[in-house]
Design a protein around this motif. Structure first.
Motif, mmCIF file in Angstrom:
data_model
loop_
_atom_site.group_PDB
_atom_site.id
_atom_site.type_symbol
_atom_site.label_atom_id
_atom_site.label_comp_id
_atom_site.label_asym_id
_atom_site.label_seq_id
_atom_site.Cartn_x
_atom_site.Cartn_y
_atom_site.Cartn_z
ATOM 1 N N PRO A 1 0.786 -1.230 0.000
ATOM 2 C CA PRO A 1 0.000 0.000 0.000
ATOM 3 C C PRO A 1 0.819 1.282 0.000
ATOM 4 O O PRO A 1 0.289 2.343 -0.313
ATOM 5 C CB PRO A 1 -0.829 -0.119 1.290
ATOM 6 N N GLU A 2 2.088 1.204 0.342
ATOM 7 C CA GLU A 2 2.935 2.401 0.417
ATOM 8 C C GLU A 2 4.082 2.261 -0.569
ATOM 9 O O GLU A 2 4.924 1.372 -0.443
ATOM 10 C CB GLU A 2 3.477 2.572 1.837
ATOM 11 N N LEU A 3 4.112 3.129 -1.579
ATOM 12 C CA LEU A 3 5.164 3.103 -2.607
ATOM 13 C C LEU A 3 5.236 1.723 -3.258
ATOM 14 O O LEU A 3 6.264 1.045 -3.250
ATOM 15 C CB LEU A 3 6.507 3.524 -2.003
ATOM 16 N N HIS A 4 4.139 1.367 -3.854
ATOM 17 C CA HIS A 4 3.948 0.063 -4.489
ATOM 18 C C HIS A 4 5.053 -0.238 -5.510
ATOM 19 O O HIS A 4 5.478 0.649 -6.251
ATOM 20 C CB HIS A 4 2.577 0.076 -5.178
ATOM 21 N N ASN A 5 5.485 -1.476 -5.534
ATOM 22 C CA ASN A 5 6.476 -1.949 -6.495
ATOM 23 C C ASN A 5 5.754 -2.781 -7.560
ATOM 24 O O ASN A 5 5.143 -3.788 -7.221
ATOM 25 C CB ASN A 5 7.519 -2.805 -5.778
ATOM 26 N N PRO A 6 5.741 -2.364 -8.846
ATOM 27 C CA PRO A 6 6.651 -1.403 -9.465
ATOM 28 C C PRO A 6 6.084 -0.006 -9.725
ATOM 29 O O PRO A 6 6.796 0.853 -10.215
ATOM 30 C CB PRO A 6 6.932 -2.064 -10.815
ATOM 31 N N THR A 7 4.801 0.271 -9.447
ATOM 32 C CA THR A 7 4.200 1.509 -9.936
ATOM 33 C C THR A 7 4.592 2.742 -9.140
ATOM 34 O O THR A 7 4.484 3.862 -9.633
ATOM 35 C CB THR A 7 2.664 1.412 -9.934
ATOM 36 N N GLY B 1 8.326 8.299 -4.137
ATOM 37 C CA GLY B 1 9.364 7.575 -3.413
ATOM 38 C C GLY B 1 9.655 6.254 -4.078
ATOM 39 O O GLY B 1 9.293 6.016 -5.232
ATOM 40 N N GLY B 2 10.305 5.372 -3.339
ATOM 41 C CA GLY B 2 10.708 4.093 -3.907
ATOM 42 C C GLY B 2 12.002 4.209 -4.665
ATOM 43 O O GLY B 2 12.790 5.144 -4.470
ATOM 44 N N LEU B 3 12.226 3.271 -5.573
ATOM 45 C CA LEU B 3 13.508 3.176 -6.269
ATOM 46 C C LEU B 3 13.368 3.174 -7.786
ATOM 47 O O LEU B 3 14.383 3.134 -8.481
ATOM 48 C CB LEU B 3 14.229 1.890 -5.829
ATOM 49 N N THR B 4 12.132 3.221 -8.310
ATOM 50 C CA THR B 4 11.927 3.072 -9.745
ATOM 51 C C THR B 4 10.771 3.937 -10.211
ATOM 52 O O THR B 4 9.949 4.388 -9.414
ATOM 53 C CB THR B 4 11.602 1.609 -10.115
ATOM 54 N N THR B 5 10.705 4.139 -11.530
ATOM 55 C CA THR B 5 9.516 4.720 -12.157
ATOM 56 C C THR B 5 8.947 3.707 -13.144
ATOM 57 O O THR B 5 9.693 2.993 -13.816
ATOM 58 C CB THR B 5 9.832 6.060 -12.857
ATOM 59 N N TRP B 6 7.616 3.641 -13.199
ATOM 60 C CA TRP B 6 6.896 2.668 -14.030
ATOM 61 C C TRP B 6 6.479 3.385 -15.308
ATOM 62 O O TRP B 6 5.482 4.096 -15.364
ATOM 63 C CB TRP B 6 5.712 2.129 -13.258
ATOM 64 N N VAL B 7 7.275 3.229 -16.336
ATOM 65 C CA VAL B 7 7.142 4.013 -17.562
ATOM 66 C C VAL B 7 6.124 3.378 -18.501
ATOM 67 O O VAL B 7 6.173 2.165 -18.763
ATOM 68 C CB VAL B 7 8.510 4.128 -18.265
ATOM 69 N N GLY B 8 5.209 4.204 -19.032
ATOM 70 C CA GLY B 8 4.296 3.754 -20.060
ATOM 71 C C GLY B 8 4.897 3.998 -21.438
ATOM 72 O O GLY B 8 5.222 5.133 -21.788
ATOM 73 N N LEU B 9 5.080 2.928 -22.216
ATOM 74 C CA LEU B 9 5.749 3.029 -23.515
ATOM 75 C C LEU B 9 4.799 3.411 -24.646
ATOM 76 O O LEU B 9 5.253 3.853 -25.708
ATOM 77 C CB LEU B 9 6.423 1.693 -23.854
ATOM 78 N N GLY B 10 3.505 3.218 -24.441
ATOM 79 C CA GLY B 10 2.545 3.551 -25.493
ATOM 80 C C GLY B 10 2.291 2.434 -26.471
ATOM 81 O O GLY B 10 1.274 2.436 -27.175
ATOM 82 N N ARG B 11 3.184 1.470 -26.553
ATOM 83 C CA ARG B 11 3.029 0.314 -27.445
ATOM 84 C C ARG B 11 3.510 -0.935 -26.724
ATOM 85 O O ARG B 11 4.391 -0.848 -25.859
ATOM 86 C CB ARG B 11 3.848 0.490 -28.736
ATOM 87 N N TRP C 1 6.887 8.811 -24.315
ATOM 88 C CA TRP C 1 6.685 7.942 -23.158
ATOM 89 C C TRP C 1 5.934 8.691 -22.064
ATOM 90 O O TRP C 1 6.061 9.914 -21.914
ATOM 91 C CB TRP C 1 8.025 7.455 -22.598
ATOM 92 N N ASP C 2 5.195 7.940 -21.263
ATOM 93 C CA ASP C 2 4.560 8.482 -20.055
ATOM 94 C C ASP C 2 5.466 8.123 -18.875
ATOM 95 O O ASP C 2 5.551 6.960 -18.485
ATOM 96 C CB ASP C 2 3.164 7.881 -19.869
ATOM 97 N N VAL C 3 6.147 9.121 -18.317
ATOM 98 C CA VAL C 3 7.153 8.878 -17.274
ATOM 99 C C VAL C 3 6.690 9.528 -15.973
ATOM 100 O O VAL C 3 6.864 10.735 -15.769
ATOM 101 C CB VAL C 3 8.530 9.438 -17.679
ATOM 102 N N PRO C 4 6.081 8.779 -15.066
ATOM 103 C CA PRO C 4 5.662 9.349 -13.783
ATOM 104 C C PRO C 4 6.867 9.702 -12.915
ATOM 105 O O PRO C 4 7.947 9.115 -13.050
ATOM 106 C CB PRO C 4 4.843 8.225 -13.132
ATOM 107 N N SER C 5 6.668 10.650 -12.016
ATOM 108 C CA SER C 5 7.670 10.981 -11.010
ATOM 109 C C SER C 5 7.136 10.504 -9.668
ATOM 110 O O SER C 5 6.340 11.198 -9.023
ATOM 111 C CB SER C 5 7.930 12.492 -10.969
ATOM 112 N N PRO C 6 7.514 9.312 -9.228
ATOM 113 C CA PRO C 6 6.918 8.738 -8.023
ATOM 114 C C PRO C 6 7.317 9.510 -6.769
ATOM 115 O O PRO C 6 8.358 10.165 -6.726
ATOM 116 C CB PRO C 6 7.482 7.311 -7.996
#
Length: 480
Positions: free
Chosen positions: A251-257, A397-407, A390-395
């Motif tokens: 529930p807090e800084l979900h991996n990978p989103t 926290g955590g260690l990663t960003t879950w990038v939307g590639l569009g395809r 690309w859709d690049v969120p700025s989370p």
């Protein structure tokens, strides 16, 4: 023992979108898709692939297409024919361990940037904690060294940390484990019986859904989006419809989103879980790595049947294999009774080090925050600038960003990047039932020079597979 068979239906689920983003012949596209699944570990070594006719029917292609794809995989060393067992998966010798330079297009093995694990280097102070811990070794050596419950000082420190965060906790509610993954697997063995429904987020941490499947669980997914988080209505409906034995959530800084569950959704989850008899497992492995905003209280503070999982790995160092479970004593007793069939206790020396570090969690997190913010901001800004489609969120926290590639080309992109020595996990790794070929988990924890290299390689790889406007040019076999 004969090899485990991957059913045609399961293979078809893993091969969702296998034709997307490529103009290669069907058999080449299929062999490339299977190759990615093997490299990612979604199809393990030693598994027997479905018979040609069965897979052809499941995918809606000719048997000749499947036969040619299998033949190509055998030529490349990814399949071996075993008398009486059909086509069995294996990894080519050069891909076991570090990638083979020849297969990666000339990349020197020592120059490989492996980003499949999102992790930080050891925090400042770990070396000092090791030194301080050695003072307690003589006392520890007076015992026999088999510890299935946990060092009393470490359990007290973990309990104090929960209490500081708004969840009053007694050391009797803590059991120390060999990392968070061990905690997940132990809970799965105790709480899940074969055929039980298990609610998991989709996407989710891959080794978690593997552990619940191994225990015999029947997974039911609830979607999580990097920007909008959880759909509370879908969550409630799934809980009431399936009455799962367990709901595994981050529930807090979900991996990978990187998403954080809204307070209203937490209330729905805990309330409905109590009504239908579901035990909620809240994994906080990433949960304390907040960069922006105010952290939420631990989910168990909401009441109800909530078990908490924590870990020293992400905050302090991955080599410190210490995790813990916070639960009511009755459940902990069941876990302790079941534990000896899998292990005989948590390493004592690691616990002594963690006992020194856990009381310093807040200070370590404060020091981590600045470097995490810098890494996140640099990677997100560079990707948004150089790959604007690309859709690049700025989370937060955590260690990663879950990038939307569009395809649906995540696997193709990963293979292209791999040819330049940058190894990432494709989006499909995080799907309990496949999918997520439109997404890529991008860590931002590496050194500044490696962040530059990562973005450079992703930009070139995107162009190489056709960029925004075209399909993949040719077979992906060329970039393995």
């Amino acid at each position: 023992m004969p090899p485990v068979l991957l059913s045609s239906r399961s293979a078809a689920l893993l091969l969702t979108d296998w034709r997307a983003g490529t103009d290669a012949p069907a058999y080449e596209a299929l062999s490339d898709a299977v190759r990615v699944l093997v490299i990612d570990g979604r199809i393990p070594q030693g598994v027997r692939l479905p018979a040609e006719r069965g897979l052809a029917a499941a995918l809606g292609v000719s048997r000749t297409t499947v036969a040619n794809a299998y033949a190509r995989l055998r030529e490349d060393g990814f399949l071996v024919s075993v008398r009486g067992s059909g086509s069995v998966v294996r990894l080519p010798v050069g891909l076991i361990g570090r990638p083979d330079p020849e297969r990666l297009g000339g990349v020197v093995a020592d120059d490989v940037l492996d980003l499949r694990k999102a992790a930080l280097h050891a925090a400042p102070g770990v070396a000092d904690a090791v030194e301080r811990a050695t003072r307690h070794v003589p006392a520890a050596l007076a015992g026999i060294g088999y510890d299935t419950v946990g060092d009393p000082g470490l359990r007290a420190a973990v309990a104090d940390r929960y209490t500081e965060r708004g969840l009053p906790t007694d050391p009797s509610q803590i059991v120390v484990t060999i990392g968070a993954q061990h905690a997940i697997a132990l809970l799965a063995r105790v709480l899940v019986r074969r055929g039980d429904a298990v609610l998991v987020e989709s996407p989710t941490y891959p080794h978690a859904h593997e552990a619940f499947r191994e225990a015999g669980g029947r997974l039911v997914g609830v979607p999580v989006d990097a920007r909008t988080g959880w759909d509370a209505a879908a969550l409630e409906t799934t809980l009431r419809r399936t009455a799962p034995a367990v709901a595994y959530v981050m529930p807090e800084l979900h991996n990978p989103t990187g998403a954080t569950m809204a307070a209203s959704t937490r209330e729905v989850l805990v309330s409905v879980a109590a009504t239908v008899g579901t035990t909620v497992i809240a994994d906080e492995t990433m949960g304390e790595l907040r960069i922006d905003g105010t952290p939420s209280p631990p989910l168990a503070a909401s009441g109800g049947p909530v078990v908490m999982i924590g870990s020293a790995a992400k905050v302090f160092w991955g080599g410190l294999r210490i995790g813990w479970i916070r639960a009511e004593p009755e459940l902990l007793q069941r876990l302790l009774l079941a534990r000896p069939t899998g292990d005989l206790g948590t390493p004592v020396l690691d616990q002594l080090v963690a006992r020194e570090l856990v009381p310093r969690t807040a200070a370590v997190l404060e020091a981590r925050r600045a470097s995490l913010r810098q890494g996140r901001d640099e990677v997100v800004a560079a990707l948004r600038t150089r790959l604007p489609e690309w859709d690049v969120p700025s989370p937060a926290g955590g260690l990663t960003t879950w990038v939307g590639l569009g395809r649906p080309v995540s696997s193709a992109l990963v293979l292209a990047a791999r040819s330049e020595g940058v190894v990432l996990a494709s989006g499909g790794v995080f799907g309990p039932d496949g999918g997520f070929e439109r997404f890529l988990r991008v860590p931002f924890t590496m050194a500044p020079a490696d962040r530059v290299r990562l973005v450079d390689v992703l930009e070139r790889s995107w162009s190489r597979i056709g960029g925004d406007g075209a399909g993949v040019r040719g077979s992906l076999a060329a970039v393995v």
